[in-house]
Design a protein around this motif. Structure first.
Motif, PDB file in Angstrom:
ATOM      1  N   ALA A 712      -4.475   1.147  -7.968  1.00  0.00           N
ATOM      2  CA  ALA A 712      -3.345   2.075  -8.054  1.00  0.00           C
ATOM      3  C   ALA A 712      -2.246   1.486  -8.931  1.00  0.00           C
ATOM      4  N   MET A 713      -2.031   0.186  -8.757  1.00  0.00           N
ATOM      5  CA  MET A 713      -0.998  -0.489  -9.533  1.00  0.00           C
ATOM      6  C   MET A 713      -1.363  -0.491 -11.018  1.00  0.00           C
ATOM      7  N   ALA A 714      -2.630  -0.737 -11.284  1.00  0.00           N
ATOM      8  CA  ALA A 714      -3.085  -0.770 -12.675  1.00  0.00           C
ATOM      9  C   ALA A 714      -2.901   0.598 -13.314  1.00  0.00           C
ATOM     10  N   LYS A 755     -12.176   5.951  -7.689  1.00  0.00           N
ATOM     11  CA  LYS A 755     -11.890   4.729  -6.943  1.00  0.00           C
ATOM     12  C   LYS A 755     -11.118   5.044  -5.674  1.00  0.00           C
ATOM     13  N   SER A 756     -11.024   4.069  -4.812  1.00  0.00           N
ATOM     14  CA  SER A 756     -10.120   4.246  -3.679  1.00  0.00           C
ATOM     15  C   SER A 756      -9.279   2.994  -3.571  1.00  0.00           C
ATOM     16  N   SER A 757      -8.011   3.193  -3.376  1.00  0.00           N
ATOM     17  CA  SER A 757      -7.076   2.078  -3.387  1.00  0.00           C
ATOM     18  C   SER A 757      -5.816   2.568  -2.716  1.00  0.00           C
ATOM     19  N   GLU A 758      -5.142   1.692  -2.067  1.00  0.00           N
ATOM     20  CA  GLU A 758      -3.933   2.084  -1.362  1.00  0.00           C
ATOM     21  C   GLU A 758      -2.924   2.698  -2.348  1.00  0.00           C
ATOM     22  N   GLY A 759      -2.443   3.888  -2.031  1.00  0.00           N
ATOM     23  CA  GLY A 759      -1.449   4.548  -2.876  1.00  0.00           C
ATOM     24  C   GLY A 759      -2.041   5.207  -4.115  1.00  0.00           C
ATOM     25  N   LEU A 760      -3.353   5.250  -4.214  1.00  0.00           N
ATOM     26  CA  LEU A 760      -3.966   5.770  -5.439  1.00  0.00           C
ATOM     27  C   LEU A 760      -3.713   7.268  -5.619  1.00  0.00           C
ATOM     28  N   ASP A 761      -3.748   8.011  -4.497  1.00  0.00           N
ATOM     29  CA  ASP A 761      -3.502   9.448  -4.608  1.00  0.00           C
ATOM     30  C   ASP A 761      -2.143   9.707  -5.243  1.00  0.00           C
TER      31      ASP A 761
END
Length: 873
Positions: A712-714, A755-761
RNA sequence: GCGGACGUGGUGGAACGGUAGACACACAAGACUUAAAAUCUUGAGGGGGCAACCCCGUGCGGGUUCAAGUCCCGCCGUCCGCACCA
């Protein structure tokens, strides 16, 4: 989730109507916001817009929309350069009135421009053929006249035998009329001129302030103005040989230092001295006639040999009265440059040398080129025209050429001939005054009355406009105004006796020399509303074709100064109308020829294969066709693609996007079917991505999650970097690079979606929204569609450009290359602020580095943090 | 002749003196499909090697630099503008 394709042709008119209803592109003449005036060169209403227009206006529109998003009060107007000969020619062919034809074209083209979705303020639309516009131009003319900046004179002019009119020097390209292509003839006529030459110095020196103009255009203008520093020298004529009434001859030279290498003088065939001498010498008279007949065309000049005729007149050398030189009439001397007379130094000028060799005249070397061997130096067939050391030049010997110039100037300024200095320093310009009379109907009438008693009488301002008569006839060539039964008859405003109206009209380049100022308040009762002009001008970004580098762009720079100096400017000391100029490249396309040699349109051929094996077939006949060069789209060669077809099939956004991608905007772009398809695919791709992101659950408006996972950060970093990069590239008009960054960013979004990642949505929503705003200047309809898909009921066109978060523009870790002896051997990922010593230690341990160093000790280690490491062994 | 710009894969083109070829087009292979389109995945400057890797590479020849597509000098080529301007 909607899996439908985005139907651009169906949706685009909807959004155009929304923008219209909201009047969002209407510019206000007063605002708290900073102003930005974006202008593309207005079109000539020839019938339909072409791809060149699409490219030009797409670029301007991106810039204008971007600046609006950046909080500027943007003026982005459109109008019509509506006077001109094609309308008249069409009238002759189709038996309609030029006005009917022109206004019908305007209606068509306006519809086409609207279908492009341009962010134009149509409330300021103007057409130069409308009396509401040209009456003000007539006022400007009158005020130029009263200031002596417009005048009438008889002179040799360029006559276009096809268009039956005079052309300005700038409008003759390679000896041919710029529009008709006809070989231009030379005629002696009485014409109206604008005194552009009065501004030569200023127009040249101010080029230095135009740092946001292309170097190329500035150089072209500088060359056209053509400043040279030299001396006017007066030579006394030998009384025994000179015609009556001619006691001296004034010549112009840039090389007074070579005066001791003089071997003859030469005058133009039209020079008064030549004419006087010809009266008593029929052979000379015949020679002069011959010179005059040899036209001005390039072909003539290239083949013409240097020819001369000895007048028998002898002139006294200004530095040695006992030294007599012959005066020739020569075909290469131009009457309208300098004084129409020269002195020739054959050793220092190739043309003079050729001439001297032909007529057996002396060749005395006077300049020893730098580094040349004095003992071995001779002139054979190559003149020494550079700098050097003076030789064979009496008191100048040993001086440099520039010192010799000064020495001669000083001496001749002190020398008297008939009570005046025999030499004066003089700056000469190549630029001629602008001849604006045109012997045609469809132009702005010159508001002048010719009276037998009072002479040339300006039409009183109260009597303006001098309107074109509607009932002109176009059934035969020549000027319809001149043969009009009543229009030209009038009464003299001064003596009230019958008089004749001026039947010439103004060059249409006058119309386009001030339209940008009129746009600032197109309903002003005065030609220019000083307050509005002072607010909006200069144009902040002007965009158009390079073909106007010295025509329109030089005329406008002059005209703006001239009208300012006659009371119509901004009331300030503003001198330049266009602060930044961008010249866009042309739109090109392959050409096709049928088996029997006829040009074919792209739609008429079928292309198969690729590379060298590509073949074309004429669809109608199934015969093979020839694939020709890629050249500028032109109706002649039929290699045109109609914007209407593209917009109807692919949509305006697709056409705009294609025009902006790939090729740098200043270079030519090749229109290809596959390129359009690629752009069309991208339109769908954006739509799908936004659609998916919108379905992603979370909303961007929801509170930002406190923590973001790595992915998500990326993605967020990519989004903010793209935003920043696209902004900077639009700002610099590097649209192709901006497009590439958007592509890159969409690839990042695609990659992040599964992908799945915290805050990705949340990050996906943010990315989708940024993407929409990034494409909004380029593909405004698609942006609106996406914006509403994201759940907003506002207009994307009204949104402010999102602020990129500076913290996200830099990574916390960077990957840097590690070189050994300048060759990349490995790479290293370290913390952004890693110390040099940490980097060095890590670099030395890299596998690739160890292998490359091969046990050798490092002699030197260069570390450029965040960039590179180079280990020298 | 004078002036200007440019020269990078098959193509259009990226690249503050710092990982050349980003991004796109075209191409190839694969997935999905009865099939096609659309979409997705993968590949690719040249050469060598099973591979890890190595060599060569931004028109040509020199130079500056730890480092050059980029700066400097000299060529070659292409395009554009002006041109008998004294």
């Amino acid at each position: 989730m909607s899996s439908e394709r985005y139907n651009a042709p169906a949706r685009e008119p909807h959004w155009q109507a929304k923008w219209d209803q909201a009047h969002i592109f209407k510019a206000e003449n007063a605002s708290e916001k900073p102003k930005c005036y974006v202008l593309e060169m207005f079109p000539y209403p020839s019938g339909r817009i072409h791809m060149g227009h699409v490219r030009n206006y797409a670029m301007g529109d991106v810039f204008a929309r971007y600046k609006r998003a950046r909080g500027f009060n943007v003026l982005h107007p459109m109008g019509w350069d509506a006077f001109g000969m094609p309308a008249e020619n069409a009238a002759i062919e189709r038996k309609t009135h030029p006005g009917t034809w022109t206004y019908a074209n305007i209606a068509t083209m306006k519809g086409q421009l609207k279908s492009m979705g341009l962010s134009l303020d149509w409330s300021r639309e103007l057409a130069t053929c409308n009396a509401d516009y040209y009456q003000h131009q007539q006022k400007l003319f009158l005020d130029l006249l009263s200031k002596g900046l417009a005048y009438r004179k008889s002179s040799k002019v360029n006559w276009d035998p096809v268009d039956h009119t005079v052309l300005a020097n700038e409008q003759v390209i390679d000896g041919r009329g710029w529009r008709s292509g006809a070989l231009v003839e030379s005629r002696e006529l009485t014409q109206w001129f604008f005194k552009i030459s009065q501004y030569s110095d200023e127009l040249l020196s101010a080029l230095g302030t135009l740092d946001k103009w292309p170097e190329k255009v500035r150089v072209m203008q500088a060359n056209w103005i053509g400043r040279s520093e030299g001396m006017a020298l007066r030579w006394a004529l030998d009384e025994a040989t000179a015609p009556a009434g001619h006691s001296e001859l004034e010549i112009y030279t840039t090389r007074p230092d070579t005066l001791f290498g003089a071997s003859f003088l030469a005058v133009a065939a039209d020079h008064p001295l030549a004419k006087a001498a010809a009266e008593k010498d029929p052979k000379l008279a015949a020679f002069c006639d011959e010179c005059r007949r040899m036209g001005t065309s390039v072909a003539d000049l290239e083949t013409a040999e240097k020819q001369g005729f000895d007048t028998g007149i002898r002139a006294m050398h200004p530095l040695d009265k006992t030294w007599l030189l012959p005066v020739y009439v020569a075909n290469f001397v131009l009457m309208d440059y300098g004084t129409g007379a020269i002195f020739a130094c054959p050793s220092g000028d190739q043309r003079d040398l050729d001439f001297a060799r032909k007529y057996g005249l002396p060749v005395v070397p006077v300049v020893l080129p730098l580094g040349a061997d004095a003992a071995a130096f001779t002139i054979t067939n190559k003149a020494a025209d550079g700098d050097g050391t003076m030789i064979n030049s009496r008191f100048l010997d040993g001086m440099t050429t520039s010192a010799a110039f000064d020495a001669v100037a000083k001496k001749l300024e002190a020398e008297r001939l008939g009570g005046k200095p025999s030499g004066t320093r003089k700056v000469n310009f190549r630029l001629r005054d602008w001849g604006i009379s045109r012997q045609r109907y469809w132009g702005c009438p010159i508001p002048i009355i010719h009276c037998k008693t009072c002479g040339i009488v300006p039409v009183p301002a109260a009597d303006l406009p001098v309107k074109l008569p509607d009932d002109a006839t176009f059934d035969k060539p020549g000027n319809p105004l001149d043969r009009h039964p009543t229009w030209k008859n009038c009464t003299c405003p001064k003596c009230k006796k019958p008089a004749r109206r001026e039947t010439d009209t103004m060059d249409t380049f006058v119309d386009s020399s001030w339209y940008y100022a009129r746009f600032t308040n197109p309903t002003s009762p005065t030609p220019i509303d000083a307050k509005a002009a002072a607010y909006w001008l200069p144009v902040d970004q002007y965009i158009g074709g390079i073909e106007h580098a010295i025509l329109h762009l030089l005329y406008s720079r002059f005209f703006f100064r001239a009208i300012s100096d006659s009371g119509h400017g901004t009331g300030s000391n503003m001198r330049e109308p266009f602060s930044a100029l961008f010249t866009q490249g042309m739109v090109t396309h392959e050409t096709y020829k049928s088996h029997d040699g006829k040009w074919l349109t792209p739609a008429e051929v079928r292309i198969e294969g690729e590379g060298a094996a590509r073949t074309a077939t004429e669809i109608a006949t199934n015969q093979p066709a020839e694939i020709g060069d890629i050249i500028k789209m032109s109706k002649n060669k039929k290699n045109v693609v109609d914007p209407d077809d593209i917009i109807a099939h692919w949509g305006a956004d697709c056409a705009r996007w294609f025009m902006l991608s790939d090729s740098p905007p200043e270079r030519d772009v090749i229109w290809t079917e596959s390129g359009v398809q690629g752009a069309g695919r991208f339109v769908q791709r954006v739509w799908r991505l936004v659609d998916e992101a919108a379905n992603n659950g979370s909303t961007f408006d929801a509170a930002m999650p406190p923590v973001f996972g790595v992915e998500a950060m990326a993605l967020r970093r990519s989004a903010h970097k793209a935003l920043d990069g696209v902004a900077r590239n639009i700002e610099g008009l590097r649209f192709n690079v901006a497009v590439a960054q958007i592509y890159e960013f969409t690839n990042e979004i695609s990659a992040a979606l599964p992908k799945s990642s915290e805050g990705l949505d949340w990050a996906l929503r943010e990315s989708a929204q940024f993407l929409v705003q990034m494409i909004a200047p380029m593909m405004p309809h698609l942006a609106e569609e996406c914006w509403s898909r994201l759940g907003y009921n506002t207009l994307a066109a009204n949104q402010a450009w999102p602020q990129a978060d500076p913290a996200l523009l830099v990574d916390d870790r960077v990957t840097i290359a590690v070189q050994v002896n300048g060759k990349r051997r490995d790479e290293l990922t370290v913390a952004l602020n890693a110390s040099k010593s940490d980097i060095e230690v890590a670099a030395m341990a890299l596998e690739g580095v160890v292998r490359a160093m091969d046990g050798r000790p490092a002699k030197k280690v260069i570390i450029v943090p965040q960039r590179i490491v180079n280990i020298v062994v």
